[in-house]
Design a protein around this motif. Structure first.
Motif, PDB file in Angstrom:
ATOM      1  N   ALA A 194      39.344  31.973   0.103  1.00  0.00           N
ATOM      2  CA  ALA A 194      39.915  31.291  -1.048  1.00  0.00           C
ATOM      3  C   ALA A 194      40.920  30.222  -0.666  1.00  0.00           C
ATOM      4  CB  ALA A 194      40.589  32.306  -1.968  1.00  0.00           C
ATOM      5  N   ALA A 195      41.781  30.486   0.308  1.00  0.00           N
ATOM      6  CA  ALA A 195      42.794  29.553   0.807  1.00  0.00           C
ATOM      7  C   ALA A 195      43.146  28.414  -0.114  1.00  0.00           C
ATOM      8  CB  ALA A 195      42.326  28.968   2.114  1.00  0.00           C
ATOM      9  N   ALA A 196      44.116  28.159  -0.724  1.00  0.00           N
ATOM     10  CA  ALA A 196      44.519  26.932  -1.435  1.00  0.00           C
ATOM     11  C   ALA A 196      43.491  26.441  -2.437  1.00  0.00           C
ATOM     12  CB  ALA A 196      44.796  25.816  -0.443  1.00  0.00           C
ATOM     13  N   PHE A 197      42.668  27.358  -2.952  1.00  0.00           N
ATOM     14  CA  PHE A 197      41.649  26.924  -3.915  1.00  0.00           C
ATOM     15  C   PHE A 197      41.929  27.544  -5.282  1.00  0.00           C
ATOM     16  CE2 PHE A 197      37.142  26.437  -5.343  1.00  0.00           C
ATOM     17  CZ  PHE A 197      37.027  25.091  -5.049  1.00  0.00           C
ATOM     18  N   ASP A 198      43.167  28.049  -5.473  1.00  0.00           N
ATOM     19  CA  ASP A 198      43.459  28.855  -6.653  1.00  0.00           C
ATOM     20  C   ASP A 198      43.298  28.092  -7.952  1.00  0.00           C
ATOM     21  OD1 ASP A 198      46.924  28.436  -7.094  1.00  0.00           O
ATOM     22  OD2 ASP A 198      45.755  27.485  -5.533  1.00  0.00           O
ATOM     23  N   ARG A 199      43.467  26.768  -7.940  1.00  0.00           N
ATOM     24  CA  ARG A 199      43.355  26.017  -9.185  1.00  0.00           C
ATOM     25  C   ARG A 199      41.937  26.079  -9.736  1.00  0.00           C
ATOM     26  NH1 ARG A 199      46.068  20.238  -9.047  1.00  0.00           N
ATOM     27  NH2 ARG A 199      45.424  20.406 -11.214  1.00  0.00           N
ATOM     28  N   SER A 200      40.967  26.395  -8.888  1.00  0.00           N
ATOM     29  CA  SER A 200      39.588  26.444  -9.361  1.00  0.00           C
ATOM     30  C   SER A 200      39.365  27.599 -10.323  1.00  0.00           C
ATOM     31  CB  SER A 200      38.624  26.575  -8.186  1.00  0.00           C
ATOM     32  OG  SER A 200      38.679  27.864  -7.625  1.00  0.00           O
ATOM     33  N   ILE A 201      40.177  28.651 -10.255  1.00  0.00           N
ATOM     34  CA  ILE A 201      39.997  29.779 -11.159  1.00  0.00           C
ATOM     35  C   ILE A 201      40.147  29.315 -12.608  1.00  0.00           C
ATOM     36  CG2 ILE A 201      41.044  31.934 -11.980  1.00  0.00           C
ATOM     37  CD1 ILE A 201      39.286  32.315  -9.547  1.00  0.00           C
ATOM     38  N   ASP A 202      41.185  28.549 -12.896  1.00  0.00           N
ATOM     39  CA  ASP A 202      41.373  28.051 -14.254  1.00  0.00           C
ATOM     40  C   ASP A 202      40.215  27.154 -14.682  1.00  0.00           C
ATOM     41  OD1 ASP A 202      43.840  29.359 -14.515  1.00  0.00           O
ATOM     42  OD2 ASP A 202      44.898  27.709 -13.573  1.00  0.00           O
ATOM     43  N   THR A 203      39.726  26.342 -13.752  1.00  0.00           N
ATOM     44  CA  THR A 203      38.600  25.467 -14.063  1.00  0.00           C
ATOM     45  C   THR A 203      37.350  26.280 -14.356  1.00  0.00           C
ATOM     46  OG1 THR A 203      39.489  23.727 -12.637  1.00  0.00           O
ATOM     47  CG2 THR A 203      37.162  23.587 -13.188  1.00  0.00           C
ATOM     48  N   GLN A 204      37.085  27.292 -13.535  1.00  0.00           N
ATOM     49  CA  GLN A 204      35.901  28.123 -13.742  1.00  0.00           C
ATOM     50  C   GLN A 204      35.994  28.901 -15.054  1.00  0.00           C
ATOM     51  OE1 GLN A 204      33.321  27.851 -11.972  1.00  0.00           O
ATOM     52  NE2 GLN A 204      33.800  27.483  -9.831  1.00  0.00           N
ATOM     53  N   VAL A 205      37.183  29.400 -15.373  1.00  0.00           N
ATOM     54  CA  VAL A 205      37.363  30.104 -16.642  1.00  0.00           C
ATOM     55  C   VAL A 205      37.088  29.167 -17.809  1.00  0.00           C
ATOM     56  CG1 VAL A 205      39.083  31.163 -18.173  1.00  0.00           C
ATOM     57  CG2 VAL A 205      38.957  31.862 -15.775  1.00  0.00           C
ATOM     58  N   SER A 206      37.597  27.944 -17.722  1.00  0.00           N
ATOM     59  CA  SER A 206      37.370  26.955 -18.777  1.00  0.00           C
ATOM     60  C   SER A 206      35.883  26.679 -18.964  1.00  0.00           C
ATOM     61  CB  SER A 206      38.115  25.657 -18.432  1.00  0.00           C
ATOM     62  OG  SER A 206      37.854  24.663 -19.387  1.00  0.00           O
ATOM     63  N   ARG A 207      35.157  26.515 -17.861  1.00  0.00           N
ATOM     64  CA  ARG A 207      33.725  26.255 -17.936  1.00  0.00           C
ATOM     65  C   ARG A 207      32.985  27.441 -18.533  1.00  0.00           C
ATOM     66  NH1 ARG A 207      32.251  24.964 -11.954  1.00  0.00           N
ATOM     67  NH2 ARG A 207      30.228  25.596 -12.751  1.00  0.00           N
ATOM     68  N   LEU A 208      33.354  28.649 -18.102  1.00  0.00           N
ATOM     69  CA  LEU A 208      32.691  29.849 -18.589  1.00  0.00           C
ATOM     70  C   LEU A 208      32.955  30.053 -20.077  1.00  0.00           C
ATOM     71  CD1 LEU A 208      30.906  32.139 -17.591  1.00  0.00           C
ATOM     72  CD2 LEU A 208      32.974  33.407 -16.953  1.00  0.00           C
ATOM     73  N   ARG A 209      34.191  29.785 -20.496  1.00  0.00           N
ATOM     74  CA  ARG A 209      34.503  29.908 -21.922  1.00  0.00           C
ATOM     75  C   ARG A 209      33.648  28.988 -22.774  1.00  0.00           C
ATOM     76  NH1 ARG A 209      41.129  30.020 -21.491  1.00  0.00           N
ATOM     77  NH2 ARG A 209      41.403  32.292 -21.702  1.00  0.00           N
TER      78      ARG A 209
END
Length: 239
Positions: A194-209
């Motif tokens: 994962a290293a420094a990729f944490d902002r992608s979680i919010d992006t993925q959640v937004s896409r999934l929603r």
């Protein structure tokens, strides 16, 4: 059957194509190359590709357009190459369905590590999301088909998921009604890569929603827990 992963490098810069082809071949990958979108589709029609390395800036249809079209047609993992400092383009790339990105100029070893990580996630997470004997689960009117890596609405409309969306939903259905922090979601979906990729979680959640919620602006299935993370609220049942 040859199980060596087959990569497709799509970049209009011949030096980069040749460099990556040689470098990845040394690390036991098969590699095909394409200079633009038309060449990319020709390769995809004739070869079984396991992952696409896609440059953002291409002549004709750019990488974002190709990423969106490819994601609409298949779940092949996509690692996007973006210009250094183009944060907006990276976020849009993730929105379009890319599974990871590497900024140019890049270190080939970093790209190799990210390619391996994305392939591991794509190959392993169906079993991590649910027990292997379960091929589908139901929640909130949706059927989550783990074998096909898609969700099916109550009226039978199938919606494909990117690798990142699949990983995230598999994690949520495996932990319903539990608050999961961003760090926990990163660890469960991406592991130590994962290293420094944490902002992608919010992006993925937004896409999934946008795919599963009636109103993505007022989500009821994946709720935000302020200061905590996210919680998957519906009951999950086996098929």
């Amino acid at each position: 059957m040859n199980e060596t992963p087959h990569l497709l490098v799509v970049d209009d810069n011949r030096e980069i194509r040749d460099l990556l082809a040689r470098f990845m071949a040394k690390h036991e990958f098969r590699v095909s190359t394409a200079e633009d979108g038309k060449a990319m589709w020709r390769v995809l029609e004739t070869s079984r590709i396991d992952l696409v390395i896609l440059d953002l800036m291409l002549p004709g249809e750019d990488g974002l357009v190709l990423c969106r079209e490819l994601r609409a047609r298949s779940n092949i993992p996509i690692v996007m190459l973006t210009a250094m400092g183009e944060e907006t383009d990276r976020i849009v790339g993730l929105e379009m369905g890319a599974d990871d990105y590497v900024p140019k100029p890049f270190n080939p070893r970093e790209l190799l590590a990210r390619v391996k990580a994305v392939l591991r996630r794509a190959q392993s997470l169906p079993e991590q999301g649910k027990a292997p004997e379960q091929t589908a689960v139901r929640f909130a009117g949706w059927t989550f088909d783990l074998a096909r890596r898609e969700i099916v609405s109550a009226d039978g409309v199938a919606v494909p998921l990117s690798t990142g969306e699949f990983d995230l939903l598999a994690t949520f259905v495996a932990h319903p009604r539990h608050v999961l922090s961003r760090d926990q979601l990163l660890d469960l979906t991406r592991g130590r890569e994962a290293a420094a990729f944490d902002r992608s979680i919010d992006t993925q959640v937004s896409r999934l929603r946008r795919k599963i919620e009636k109103d993505a602006k007022d989500p009821q299935i994946i709720k935000t827990v302020w200061g905590g993370g996210y919680v998957f609220t519906p009951e999950v049942s086996g098929e």
